[in-house]
Design a protein around this motif. Structure first.
Motif, PDB file in Angstrom:
ATOM      1  N   MET A   1       0.704  -1.210  -0.140  1.00 13.42           N
ATOM      2  CA  MET A   1       0.084   0.090   0.013  1.00 13.42           C
ATOM      3  C   MET A   1       0.960   1.293   0.059  1.00 13.42           C
ATOM      4  O   MET A   1       0.619   2.421  -0.883  1.00 13.42           O
ATOM      5  N   VAL A   2       2.021   1.356   0.813  1.00 10.59           N
ATOM      6  CA  VAL A   2       2.814   2.305   0.774  1.00 10.59           C
ATOM      7  C   VAL A   2       3.390   2.746  -0.521  1.00 10.59           C
ATOM      8  O   VAL A   2       3.528   3.881  -0.888  1.00 10.59           O
ATOM      9  N   GLU A   3       3.648   1.762  -1.359  1.00  7.64           N
ATOM     10  CA  GLU A   3       4.104   1.859  -2.765  1.00  7.64           C
ATOM     11  C   GLU A   3       3.314   2.486  -3.555  1.00  7.64           C
ATOM     12  O   GLU A   3       3.487   3.385  -4.433  1.00  7.64           O
ATOM     13  N   TYR A   4       2.026   2.252  -3.485  1.00  9.82           N
ATOM     14  CA  TYR A   4       1.096   2.760  -4.234  1.00  9.82           C
ATOM     15  C   TYR A   4       0.420   4.237  -3.973  1.00  9.82           C
ATOM     16  O   TYR A   4       0.615   4.956  -4.992  1.00  9.82           O
ATOM     17  N   LEU A   5       0.758   4.574  -2.621  1.00 12.67           N
ATOM     18  CA  LEU A   5       0.787   5.814  -2.159  1.00 12.67           C
ATOM     19  C   LEU A   5       1.845   6.711  -2.880  1.00 12.67           C
ATOM     20  O   LEU A   5       1.485   8.019  -3.392  1.00 12.67           O
ATOM     21  N   GLN A   6       2.966   6.161  -2.613  1.00  2.00           N
ATOM     22  CA  GLN A   6       4.122   7.116  -3.285  1.00  2.00           C
ATOM     23  C   GLN A   6       4.120   7.083  -4.769  1.00  2.00           C
ATOM     24  O   GLN A   6       4.279   8.067  -5.228  1.00  2.00           O
ATOM     25  N   ALA A   7       3.569   6.074  -5.290  1.00  2.00           N
ATOM     26  CA  ALA A   7       3.414   6.101  -6.894  1.00  2.00           C
ATOM     27  C   ALA A   7       2.405   7.315  -7.260  1.00  2.00           C
ATOM     28  O   ALA A   7       2.467   7.720  -8.122  1.00  2.00           O
ATOM     29  N   ILE A   8       1.407   7.458  -6.560  1.00  2.03           N
ATOM     30  CA  ILE A   8       0.226   8.305  -6.984  1.00  2.03           C
ATOM     31  C   ILE A   8       0.746   9.528  -6.757  1.00  2.03           C
ATOM     32  O   ILE A   8       0.715  10.464  -7.638  1.00  2.03           O
ATOM     33  N   PHE A   9       1.392   9.926  -5.430  1.00  4.34           N
ATOM     34  CA  PHE A   9       2.330  11.090  -5.538  1.00  4.34           C
ATOM     35  C   PHE A   9       3.045  11.507  -6.729  1.00  4.34           C
ATOM     36  O   PHE A   9       3.024  12.743  -6.940  1.00  4.34           O
ATOM     37  N   LEU A  10       4.024  10.500  -6.831  1.00  5.73           N
ATOM     38  CA  LEU A  10       4.944  10.880  -8.072  1.00  5.73           C
ATOM     39  C   LEU A  10       4.181  10.858  -9.573  1.00  5.73           C
ATOM     40  O   LEU A  10       4.776  11.553 -10.012  1.00  5.73           O
ATOM     41  N   GLY A  11       3.123  10.234  -9.423  1.00  6.70           N
ATOM     42  CA  GLY A  11       2.340  10.579 -10.718  1.00  6.70           C
ATOM     43  C   GLY A  11       1.810  11.710 -10.900  1.00  6.70           C
ATOM     44  O   GLY A  11       1.636  12.724 -11.979  1.00  6.70           O
ATOM     45  N   VAL A  12       1.061  12.449  -9.706  1.00  6.85           N
ATOM     46  CA  VAL A  12       0.628  13.727  -9.546  1.00  6.85           C
ATOM     47  C   VAL A  12       2.052  14.771  -9.825  1.00  6.85           C
ATOM     48  O   VAL A  12       1.715  15.675 -10.696  1.00  6.85           O
ATOM     49  N   LEU A  13       2.797  14.672  -9.292  1.00  6.68           N
ATOM     50  CA  LEU A  13       4.080  15.402  -9.239  1.00  6.68           C
ATOM     51  C   LEU A  13       4.408  15.494 -10.843  1.00  6.68           C
ATOM     52  O   LEU A  13       4.729  16.441 -11.360  1.00  6.68           O
ATOM     53  N   GLN A  14       4.784  14.217 -11.486  1.00  4.09           N
ATOM     54  CA  GLN A  14       5.010  14.232 -13.047  1.00  4.09           C
ATOM     55  C   GLN A  14       4.069  14.995 -13.614  1.00  4.09           C
ATOM     56  O   GLN A  14       4.238  15.754 -14.820  1.00  4.09           O
ATOM     57  N   GLY A  15       2.798  14.660 -13.779  1.00  7.76           N
ATOM     58  CA  GLY A  15       1.679  15.447 -14.331  1.00  7.76           C
ATOM     59  C   GLY A  15       1.508  16.735 -14.350  1.00  7.76           C
ATOM     60  O   GLY A  15       1.484  17.499 -15.286  1.00  7.76           O
ATOM     61  N   LEU A  16       1.875  17.134 -12.822  1.00  7.42           N
ATOM     62  CA  LEU A  16       1.677  18.736 -12.764  1.00  7.42           C
ATOM     63  C   LEU A  16       2.894  19.503 -13.221  1.00  7.42           C
ATOM     64  O   LEU A  16       2.941  20.556 -13.935  1.00  7.42           O
ATOM     65  N   THR A  17       4.132  18.924 -13.094  1.00  8.00           N
ATOM     66  CA  THR A  17       5.181  19.536 -13.272  1.00  8.00           C
ATOM     67  C   THR A  17       5.986  19.716 -14.712  1.00  8.00           C
ATOM     68  O   THR A  17       6.909  20.434 -15.303  1.00  8.00           O
ATOM     69  N   GLU A  18       5.599  18.677 -15.537  1.00 14.22           N
ATOM     70  CA  GLU A  18       6.051  18.330 -16.700  1.00 14.22           C
ATOM     71  C   GLU A  18       5.751  19.556 -17.625  1.00 14.22           C
ATOM     72  O   GLU A  18       6.307  19.905 -18.571  1.00 14.22           O
ATOM     73  N   PHE A  19       4.540  20.150 -17.451  1.00 17.03           N
ATOM     74  CA  PHE A  19       3.713  21.254 -18.454  1.00 17.03           C
ATOM     75  C   PHE A  19       3.895  22.769 -17.773  1.00 17.03           C
ATOM     76  O   PHE A  19       3.934  23.613 -18.283  1.00 17.03           O
ATOM     77  N   LEU A  20       3.852  22.664 -16.247  1.00 21.65           N
ATOM     78  CA  LEU A  20       4.043  24.011 -15.702  1.00 21.65           C
ATOM     79  C   LEU A  20       5.684  24.259 -15.930  1.00 21.65           C
ATOM     80  O   LEU A  20       6.453  23.600 -15.819  1.00 21.65           O
ATOM     81  N   PRO A  21       5.719  25.752 -15.629  1.00 20.19           N
ATOM     82  CA  PRO A  21       7.185  26.139 -15.809  1.00 20.19           C
ATOM     83  C   PRO A  21       7.897  26.170 -14.584  1.00 20.19           C
ATOM     84  O   PRO A  21       8.716  27.192 -14.297  1.00 20.19           O
ATOM     85  N   ILE A  22       8.149  24.715 -13.788  1.00 20.38           N
ATOM     86  CA  ILE A  22       8.518  24.779 -12.557  1.00 20.38           C
ATOM     87  C   ILE A  22       9.691  23.238 -12.653  1.00 20.38           C
ATOM     88  O   ILE A  22      10.282  23.087 -11.680  1.00 20.38           O
ATOM     89  N   SER A  23       9.654  22.642 -13.830  1.00 23.51           N
ATOM     90  CA  SER A  23      10.772  21.696 -13.977  1.00 23.51           C
ATOM     91  C   SER A  23      10.227  20.314 -13.222  1.00 23.51           C
ATOM     92  O   SER A  23      10.590  20.271 -12.080  1.00 23.51           O
ATOM     93  N   SER A  24       9.884  19.327 -13.960  1.00 18.94           N
ATOM     94  CA  SER A  24       9.440  18.152 -13.651  1.00 18.94           C
ATOM     95  C   SER A  24      10.572  17.402 -13.079  1.00 18.94           C
ATOM     96  O   SER A  24      10.491  16.633 -12.070  1.00 18.94           O
ATOM     97  N   SER A  25      11.986  17.379 -13.879  1.00 17.39           N
ATOM     98  CA  SER A  25      12.860  16.494 -13.423  1.00 17.39           C
ATOM     99  C   SER A  25      13.564  17.162 -12.148  1.00 17.39           C
ATOM    100  O   SER A  25      13.863  16.245 -11.228  1.00 17.39           O
ATOM    101  N   ALA A  26      13.499  18.409 -11.838  1.00 23.88           N
ATOM    102  CA  ALA A  26      13.875  18.774 -10.471  1.00 23.88           C
ATOM    103  C   ALA A  26      12.791  18.258  -9.490  1.00 23.88           C
ATOM    104  O   ALA A  26      13.455  17.803  -8.286  1.00 23.88           O
ATOM    105  N   HIS A  27      11.805  18.260  -9.601  1.00 24.47           N
ATOM    106  CA  HIS A  27      10.556  17.699  -8.543  1.00 24.47           C
ATOM    107  C   HIS A  27      10.903  16.553  -8.309  1.00 24.47           C
ATOM    108  O   HIS A  27      10.834  15.685  -7.200  1.00 24.47           O
ATOM    109  N   LEU A  28      10.971  15.524  -9.403  1.00 20.73           N
ATOM    110  CA  LEU A  28      11.099  13.928  -9.103  1.00 20.73           C
ATOM    111  C   LEU A  28      12.572  13.579  -8.623  1.00 20.73           C
ATOM    112  O   LEU A  28      12.719  12.479  -8.109  1.00 20.73           O
ATOM    113  N   ARG A  29      13.465  14.634  -8.623  1.00 20.93           N
ATOM    114  CA  ARG A  29      14.818  14.327  -8.028  1.00 20.93           C
ATOM    115  C   ARG A  29      14.741  15.118  -6.446  1.00 20.93           C
ATOM    116  O   ARG A  29      15.406  14.313  -5.523  1.00 20.93           O
ATOM    117  N   ILE A  30      14.172  15.951  -6.263  1.00 22.70           N
ATOM    118  CA  ILE A  30      13.955  16.680  -4.924  1.00 22.70           C
ATOM    119  C   ILE A  30      13.153  15.690  -3.955  1.00 22.70           C
ATOM    120  O   ILE A  30      13.559  15.377  -2.824  1.00 22.70           O
TER     121      ILE A  30
END
Length: 280
Positions: free
Chosen positions: A1-30
């Motif tokens: 269950m923990v892995e799925y919650l982390q995956a959902i969070f990272l999916g939201v992070l990728q979806g938001l930051t890929e197109f907003l001018p705030i850098s998806s690669s930075a967020h997935l690293r930080i």
């Protein structure tokens, strides 16, 4: 269950930051580093990016079809060569060359030295300031129909800077567009169109990593196929909504909130690094 919650969070992070001018690669690293989850790894990242790739293709499918059709017709029928869509096809192709060439030449550096959090924190701040300046001083008297080859090439060079995590593909391209005098809607729309070959190309290039899903190198988190697919679906849904929202937002608002967010996040990363909370 923990892995799925982390995956959902990272999916939201990728979806938001890929197109907003705030850098998806930075967020997935930080953020995984900040939460102690470990680096999601190249395989996981490559798969969930497919979600945002599908989102951009689906959202712009009419534009893509219209531009592609006009471009192909222009190759055989001279009367189509002066149309905006035919020219746009060439602009997207030629504007994509800088990121393709530099991405291949600098692949090893991008995957190692550029992922250092000191670099990411600094680029978040510097490019945030540049975006703010561009939005403030840039003229707004040019629309998408005024785009020329020189503009496309300069915006393509700006996009290539996003090979450094923390820069942001859309942020760099939009900044250049604003400096060139394009209004926010035009700069943002062309940034998305220009990103399509880069985003899809990067995804296809990284498909080789998919076979390694569930495996983890030292310091990486191991997400199996279930959490990975979940994150991919989430990134698609959030990414599609992010595109639609941003295109509406910029028609009446400035980029100031993104500038402030980038500077605050970058300063926080550098402070946490200096305090030993994060490791580079």
């Amino acid at each position: 269950m923990v892995e799925y919650l982390q995956a959902i969070f990272l999916g939201v992070l990728q979806g938001l930051t890929e197109f907003l001018p705030i850098s998806s690669s930075a967020h997935l690293r930080i953020f995984p580093e900040l939460f102690g989850w470990g680096d999601p790894g190249a395989a996981f990242t490559a798969v969930i990016q497919i979600g945002t790739e599908v989102a951009v293709l689906l959202y712009f499918w009419r534009d893509i079809w219209r531009i592609a059709r006009a471009w192909v017709l222009s190759l055989f029928k001279p009367e189509h060569r002066g149309t905006l869509d035919a020219r746009m096809g060439w602009y997207v192709i030629l504007g994509s060359l800088p990121i393709v060439i530099l991405g291949i030449l600098l692949k090893d550096v991008i995957e190692s030295d550029f992922r250092n959090l000191w670099v990411i924190g600094t680029t978040l701040i510097v490019l945030g300031v540049i975006l703010g300046i561009a939005d403030r001083v840039g003229r707004t008297d040019r629309e998408i129909k005024h785009l020329r080859l020189r503009d496309a090439l300069l915006m393509g060079v700006a996009q290539a800077c996003a090979l450094i995590p923390g820069v942001s593909r859309s942020g760099a391209t939009i900044s250049m567009g604003r400096f060139l005098g394009f209004d926010r809607a035009a700069a943002t729309r062309f940034a998305f169109l220009l990103a399509i070959p880069a985003v899809v190309g990067a995804g296809l290039f990284e498909l080789q990593e998919i076979s390694h899903v569930g495996e983890a190198a030292p310091g990486e988190a191991a997400y199996g196929w279930g959490p990975t697919i979940t994150a991919t679906i989430v990134s698609f849904l959030v990414g599609y909504a992010a595109i639609a929202w941003l295109l509406r937002y910029v028609s009446t608002h400035s980029y100031r909130p993104f500038v402030i967010y980038r500077v605050v996040l970058g300063a926080a990363v550098l402070s946490l690094l200096a305090g030993g909370v994060l490791t580079p």
